[in-house]
Design a protein around this motif. Structure first.
Motif, PDB file in Angstrom:
ATOM      1  N   VAL A 238       0.864  -1.176   0.000  1.00 65.22           N
ATOM      2  CA  VAL A 238       0.000   0.000   0.000  1.00 65.22           C
ATOM      3  C   VAL A 238       0.904   1.231   0.000  1.00 65.22           C
ATOM      4  O   VAL A 238       1.617   1.486   0.962  1.00 65.22           O
ATOM      5  CB  VAL A 238      -0.924   0.012   1.242  1.00 65.22           C
ATOM      6  CG1 VAL A 238      -1.820   1.231   1.226  1.00 65.22           C
ATOM      7  CG2 VAL A 238      -1.737  -1.274   1.325  1.00 65.22           C
ATOM      8  N   TYR A 239       0.883   1.955  -1.118  1.00 60.00           N
ATOM      9  CA  TYR A 239       1.682   3.168  -1.250  1.00 60.00           C
ATOM     10  C   TYR A 239       0.818   4.365  -0.866  1.00 60.00           C
ATOM     11  O   TYR A 239      -0.274   4.529  -1.405  1.00 60.00           O
ATOM     12  CB  TYR A 239       2.187   3.333  -2.684  1.00 60.00           C
ATOM     13  CG  TYR A 239       3.159   2.261  -3.097  1.00 60.00           C
ATOM     14  CD1 TYR A 239       4.515   2.372  -2.791  1.00 60.00           C
ATOM     15  CD2 TYR A 239       2.724   1.137  -3.785  1.00 60.00           C
ATOM     16  CE1 TYR A 239       5.410   1.376  -3.160  1.00 60.00           C
ATOM     17  CE2 TYR A 239       3.611   0.143  -4.157  1.00 60.00           C
ATOM     18  CZ  TYR A 239       4.953   0.268  -3.848  1.00 60.00           C
ATOM     19  OH  TYR A 239       5.831  -0.722  -4.207  1.00 60.00           O
ATOM     20  N   LEU A 240       1.324   5.174   0.052  1.00 57.72           N
ATOM     21  CA  LEU A 240       0.583   6.336   0.535  1.00 57.72           C
ATOM     22  C   LEU A 240       1.341   7.614   0.202  1.00 57.72           C
ATOM     23  O   LEU A 240       2.566   7.661   0.341  1.00 57.72           O
ATOM     24  CB  LEU A 240       0.383   6.240   2.050  1.00 57.72           C
ATOM     25  CG  LEU A 240      -0.320   4.985   2.567  1.00 57.72           C
ATOM     26  CD1 LEU A 240      -0.353   4.991   4.088  1.00 57.72           C
ATOM     27  CD2 LEU A 240      -1.718   4.876   1.987  1.00 57.72           C
ATOM     28  N   VAL A 241       0.594   8.638  -0.205  1.00 52.91           N
ATOM     29  CA  VAL A 241       1.182   9.943  -0.489  1.00 52.91           C
ATOM     30  C   VAL A 241       0.291  11.010   0.133  1.00 52.91           C
ATOM     31  O   VAL A 241      -0.918  11.022  -0.116  1.00 52.91           O
ATOM     32  CB  VAL A 241       1.295  10.193  -2.012  1.00 52.91           C
ATOM     33  CG1 VAL A 241       1.856  11.590  -2.283  1.00 52.91           C
ATOM     34  CG2 VAL A 241       2.141   9.129  -2.691  1.00 52.91           C
ATOM     35  N   GLY A 242       0.880  11.862   0.960  1.00 49.74           N
ATOM     36  CA  GLY A 242       0.119  12.963   1.550  1.00 49.74           C
ATOM     37  C   GLY A 242       0.179  12.973   3.059  1.00 49.74           C
ATOM     38  O   GLY A 242       1.235  12.743   3.651  1.00 49.74           O
ATOM     39  N   GLU A 243      -0.976  13.232   3.656  1.00 47.89           N
ATOM     40  CA  GLU A 243      -1.068  13.349   5.111  1.00 47.89           C
ATOM     41  C   GLU A 243      -2.127  12.407   5.653  1.00 47.89           C
ATOM     42  O   GLU A 243      -3.164  12.204   5.028  1.00 47.89           O
ATOM     43  CB  GLU A 243      -1.417  14.787   5.496  1.00 47.89           C
ATOM     44  CG  GLU A 243      -0.379  15.785   5.047  1.00 47.89           C
ATOM     45  CD  GLU A 243      -0.715  17.218   5.422  1.00 47.89           C
ATOM     46  OE1 GLU A 243      -1.836  17.475   5.891  1.00 47.89           O
ATOM     47  OE2 GLU A 243       0.157  18.076   5.249  1.00 47.89           O
ATOM     48  N   ILE A 244      -1.849  11.844   6.831  1.00 54.41           N
ATOM     49  CA  ILE A 244      -2.817  10.973   7.503  1.00 54.41           C
ATOM     50  C   ILE A 244      -3.302  11.719   8.737  1.00 54.41           C
ATOM     51  O   ILE A 244      -2.528  11.966   9.668  1.00 54.41           O
ATOM     52  CB  ILE A 244      -2.196   9.621   7.898  1.00 54.41           C
ATOM     53  CG1 ILE A 244      -1.589   8.938   6.679  1.00 54.41           C
ATOM     54  CG2 ILE A 244      -3.260   8.730   8.529  1.00 54.41           C
ATOM     55  CD1 ILE A 244      -0.778   7.686   7.012  1.00 54.41           C
ATOM     56  N   ASP A 245      -4.574  12.102   8.705  1.00 52.60           N
ATOM     57  CA  ASP A 245      -5.158  12.862   9.808  1.00 52.60           C
ATOM     58  C   ASP A 245      -6.622  12.458   9.969  1.00 52.60           C
ATOM     59  O   ASP A 245      -7.081  11.501   9.356  1.00 52.60           O
ATOM     60  CB  ASP A 245      -5.003  14.362   9.567  1.00 52.60           C
ATOM     61  CG  ASP A 245      -5.621  14.825   8.259  1.00 52.60           C
ATOM     62  OD1 ASP A 245      -6.503  14.117   7.711  1.00 52.60           O
ATOM     63  OD2 ASP A 245      -5.248  15.900   7.773  1.00 52.60           O
ATOM     64  N   ALA A 246      -7.335  13.192  10.785  1.00 53.16           N
ATOM     65  CA  ALA A 246      -8.743  12.863  11.052  1.00 53.16           C
ATOM     66  C   ALA A 246      -9.587  12.865   9.784  1.00 53.16           C
ATOM     67  O   ALA A 246     -10.565  12.126   9.680  1.00 53.16           O
ATOM     68  CB  ALA A 246      -9.326  13.845  12.067  1.00 53.16           C
ATOM     69  N   TYR A 247      -9.204  13.666   8.815  1.00 53.79           N
ATOM     70  CA  TYR A 247      -9.955  13.754   7.570  1.00 53.79           C
ATOM     71  C   TYR A 247      -9.667  12.585   6.629  1.00 53.79           C
ATOM     72  O   TYR A 247     -10.567  12.060   5.981  1.00 53.79           O
ATOM     73  CB  TYR A 247      -9.626  15.085   6.878  1.00 53.79           C
ATOM     74  CG  TYR A 247     -10.305  15.262   5.548  1.00 53.79           C
ATOM     75  CD1 TYR A 247     -11.675  15.534   5.459  1.00 53.79           C
ATOM     76  CD2 TYR A 247      -9.582  15.162   4.368  1.00 53.79           C
ATOM     77  CE1 TYR A 247     -12.294  15.688   4.229  1.00 53.79           C
ATOM     78  CE2 TYR A 247     -10.198  15.317   3.139  1.00 53.79           C
ATOM     79  CZ  TYR A 247     -11.559  15.577   3.076  1.00 53.79           C
ATOM     80  OH  TYR A 247     -12.160  15.728   1.865  1.00 53.79           O
ATOM     81  N   THR A 248      -8.394  12.159   6.546  1.00 54.93           N
ATOM     82  CA  THR A 248      -8.003  11.132   5.573  1.00 54.93           C
ATOM     83  C   THR A 248      -7.941   9.717   6.150  1.00 54.93           C
ATOM     84  O   THR A 248      -7.993   8.743   5.398  1.00 54.93           O
ATOM     85  CB  THR A 248      -6.628  11.466   4.957  1.00 54.93           C
ATOM     86  OG1 THR A 248      -5.642  11.504   5.998  1.00 54.93           O
ATOM     87  CG2 THR A 248      -6.664  12.801   4.228  1.00 54.93           C
ATOM     88  N   ALA A 249      -7.825   9.589   7.462  1.00 56.19           N
ATOM     89  CA  ALA A 249      -7.683   8.270   8.097  1.00 56.19           C
ATOM     90  C   ALA A 249      -8.835   7.313   7.784  1.00 56.19           C
ATOM     91  O   ALA A 249      -8.585   6.116   7.585  1.00 56.19           O
ATOM     92  CB  ALA A 249      -7.490   8.413   9.600  1.00 56.19           C
ATOM     93  N   PRO A 250     -10.082   7.769   7.725  1.00 60.14           N
ATOM     94  CA  PRO A 250     -11.158   6.819   7.400  1.00 60.14           C
ATOM     95  C   PRO A 250     -10.977   6.142   6.036  1.00 60.14           C
ATOM     96  O   PRO A 250     -11.249   4.949   5.892  1.00 60.14           O
ATOM     97  CB  PRO A 250     -12.425   7.682   7.428  1.00 60.14           C
ATOM     98  CG  PRO A 250     -12.089   8.790   8.376  1.00 60.14           C
ATOM     99  CD  PRO A 250     -10.626   9.075   8.127  1.00 60.14           C
ATOM    100  N   ASN A 251     -10.479   6.891   5.044  1.00 53.74           N
ATOM    101  CA  ASN A 251     -10.229   6.292   3.735  1.00 53.74           C
ATOM    102  C   ASN A 251      -9.100   5.262   3.800  1.00 53.74           C
ATOM    103  O   ASN A 251      -9.168   4.217   3.156  1.00 53.74           O
ATOM    104  CB  ASN A 251      -9.888   7.367   2.701  1.00 53.74           C
ATOM    105  CG  ASN A 251     -11.065   8.261   2.400  1.00 53.74           C
ATOM    106  OD1 ASN A 251     -12.215   7.882   2.583  1.00 53.74           O
ATOM    107  ND2 ASN A 251     -10.778   9.467   1.950  1.00 53.74           N
TER     108      ASN A 251
END
Length: 111
Positions: free
Chosen positions: A17-30
């Motif tokens: 799983v390649y991730l790009v960006g930020e992991i926060d309350a907004y993106t964590a559910p995805n």
């Protein structure tokens, strides 16, 4: 704040799983929606490449804790690789580096 998630299957028993960006309350559910089903495949190895993650908050840590619990429940394996120092510090401060499989490089270490 955005997070791009790209899942690459490397055979029947491994996904990266390649991730790009930020992991926060907004993106964590995805992220959780993409990650948890992978950990629910018995004996499946899931590598999460964090090389392009420059920010993560406690919601992100919670997502990885959920994925770790799921992987233990379904006898799969979760490995986090290519973690930037700033993000790695979160894992160390919380002690999660002691219970999670963290690697310096995606191809490094024993399989």
């Amino acid at each position: 704040m955005n997070l791009t998630i790209n899942v690459v299957n490397e055979g029947p028993m491994k996904s990266v799983v390649y991730l790009v960006g930020e992991i926060d309350a907004y993106t964590a559910p995805n992220l959780k929606e993409a990650l948890i089903p992978l950990t629910r495949q018995e004996e499946h190895h899931v590598e999460v490449d964090l090389a392009e993650i420059n920010y993560m908050d406690s919601t992100g840590l919670g997502t990885f804790i959920s994925a770790l619990k799921s992987s233990k429940e379904y006898s799969s394996k979760l490995t986090l690789v290519n973690i930037q120092d700033r993000v790695l510090r979160l894992f160390k401060i919380t002690g999660l580096d002691e219970i999670m499989d963290l690697r310096a490089s995606i191809r490094g270490g024993s399989e």
